[in-house]
Design an enzyme around this catalytic site. Structure first.
Site, PDB file in Angstrom:
ATOM      1  CB  VAL A   1      -0.562   5.485  -2.866  1.00  0.00           C
ATOM      2  CG1 VAL A   1      -1.368   6.841  -3.129  1.00  0.00           C
ATOM      3  CG2 VAL A   1      -1.657   4.302  -2.551  1.00  0.00           C
TER       4      VAL A   1
ATOM      5  CB  SER B   1       3.197   8.829   2.020  1.00  0.00           C
ATOM      6  OG  SER B   1       2.995   7.964   1.058  1.00  0.00           O
TER       7      SER B   1
ATOM      8  CG  HIS C   1      -2.227  -0.693   1.250  1.00  0.00           C
ATOM      9  ND1 HIS C   1      -3.606  -0.369   1.416  1.00  0.00           N
ATOM     10  CD2 HIS C   1      -2.398  -2.169   0.529  1.00  0.00           C
ATOM     11  CE1 HIS C   1      -4.161  -1.258   0.981  1.00  0.00           C
ATOM     12  NE2 HIS C   1      -3.500  -2.113   0.593  1.00  0.00           N
ATOM     13  CG  ASP C   2       4.840   3.511   1.749  1.00  0.00           C
ATOM     14  OD1 ASP C   2       4.409   4.490   1.767  1.00  0.00           O
ATOM     15  OD2 ASP C   2       6.052   3.122   1.579  1.00  0.00           O
TER      16      ASP C   2
END
Length: 342
Positions: free
Chosen positions: A93, A99, A89-90
């Site tokens: 994106v 983030s 997921h980091d």
């Protein structure tokens, strides 16, 4: 002769995808070492100046990776599965810049972490624990982005019973921006078809082979019923009838209930996922879609029949994903705390 026959069978299964980039070696029958083998399984060169052994080779923070691995080692299987997902997921994106770890602040009330796909993420406390230990040993040196990458790698190592073992290039900087509305259009939704999935991964520099290899992470962890209830009766679905009946029962009381993503080996990161795909025993439309195109179907079958081959492909894809959107000192920082920008 048996080895030759296996190789020929693998090439036959791959068919038109035999020319995909990346090596097909590694992951043999020997027991991997318990420390970090600095090997890449034929993975592409790391981007942005990343380097395997970055903190040791440059004497920046010797033993930094050992600190992270120790923290990950005693977490339960659920947290380990969460750490693999957190890395994905980091990177998917804004790039691999940590983030996704940022908490809401008055200046940014809705960071990535508040986005719908990220509300069920786990492993933040493990990252905090590793960061605190590294700040005590080497203040201001090890980025949160590298910790997330190491933790994802180490979680895969332990969940695979040490079968997936590889060097993770490091040298990332942490991002300074995190926006909620950037999560939804960029993460592959569970209802995506195979063409949508290919496009989403290609946009990140990941090819079809990477996409299929990384999908194997659905061999671990749990999912909310709301993520796949569109595939349960009375909706039309190609899901195995026995699995559908079992899921209906587990999800009957609430769409917020969770179920294991792989009912056969729920706590092992292994190639069982691909066998489940072939048997229509998977949760998501995006999982089932892998059997809808010749190239992805060939990769699914190869992964199902040749576990060591898939171990190597997963390792390569993890390294390649870790190259996405890498920040440098010009556009990033080394955070003092992973949940807040400096």
């Amino acid at each position: 002769m048996a080895k030759l026959a296996a190789v020929l069978a693998l090439l036959t299964l791959l068919g038109s995808v035999a020319g995909q980039t990346g090596g097909y070696g590694g992951g043999g029958g020997t027991t991997p070492p318990t420390t970090y083998a600095h090997r890449g399984y034929g993975a592409p060169p790391a981007a942005g100046g990343l380097r395997v052994g970055y903190y040791d080779d440059y004497k920046k923070c010797p033993g930094a990776e050992d600190v992270v691995r120790k923290v990950v080692s005693y977490k339960d299987a659920g947290v380990k599965a969460g750490l693999v997902r957190l890395f994905f997921h980091d990177c998917f994106v804004r790039g691999c810049d940590a983030s996704v770890l940022l908490d809401p602040t008055p200046a940014n009330a809705e960071p990535e972490k508040a986005g719908i796909p990220n509300l069920s993420l786990r492993g933040f406390e493990a990252i905090d624990e590793a960061k605190a230990a590294l700040e005590a040993a080497c203040p201001g040196v090890v980025s949160c982005a590298d910790i997330v990458a190491f933790a994802g790698r180490d979680a895969a190592y332990f969940l695979s019973n040490r079968a997936i073992d590889f060097g993770m290039p490091a040298g990332r900087y942490d991002g300074r921006v995190s926006l909620k509305n950037e999560t939804i259009p960029n993460l592959p939704p569970p209802f995506a078809n195979v063409d949508q999935l290919k496009q989403m991964f290609a946009a990140k520099g990941l090819d079809t082979a990477d996409m299929v290899a990384l999908s194997g992470a659905h061999s671990i962890g749990r999912s909310h019923c709301s993520s796949f209830n569109d595939r349960l009766p009375p909706s039309a679905s190609d899901m195995d009838a026995k699995l559908a009946a079992s899921l209906q029962q587990q999800c009957a009381s609430s769409a917020s209930n969770t179920v294991v993503q792989d009912a056969v080996t729920p706590y092992a990161l292994d190639n069982q996922y691909y066998k489940n795909v072939m048997r229509r025993q998977v949760l998501f439309k995006s999982d089932a879609a892998l059997m809808s195109a010749p190239d992805t179907m060939g990769l699914v079958r190869a992964s199902a029949y040749f576990p060591a081959w898939w171990n190597a492909r997963f390792a390569e894809a993890m390294v390649k994903m870790g190259n996405v959107g890498v920040k440098t000192g010009a556009d990033g920082e080394i955070r003092k705390q992973c949940r807040l920008v400096n």
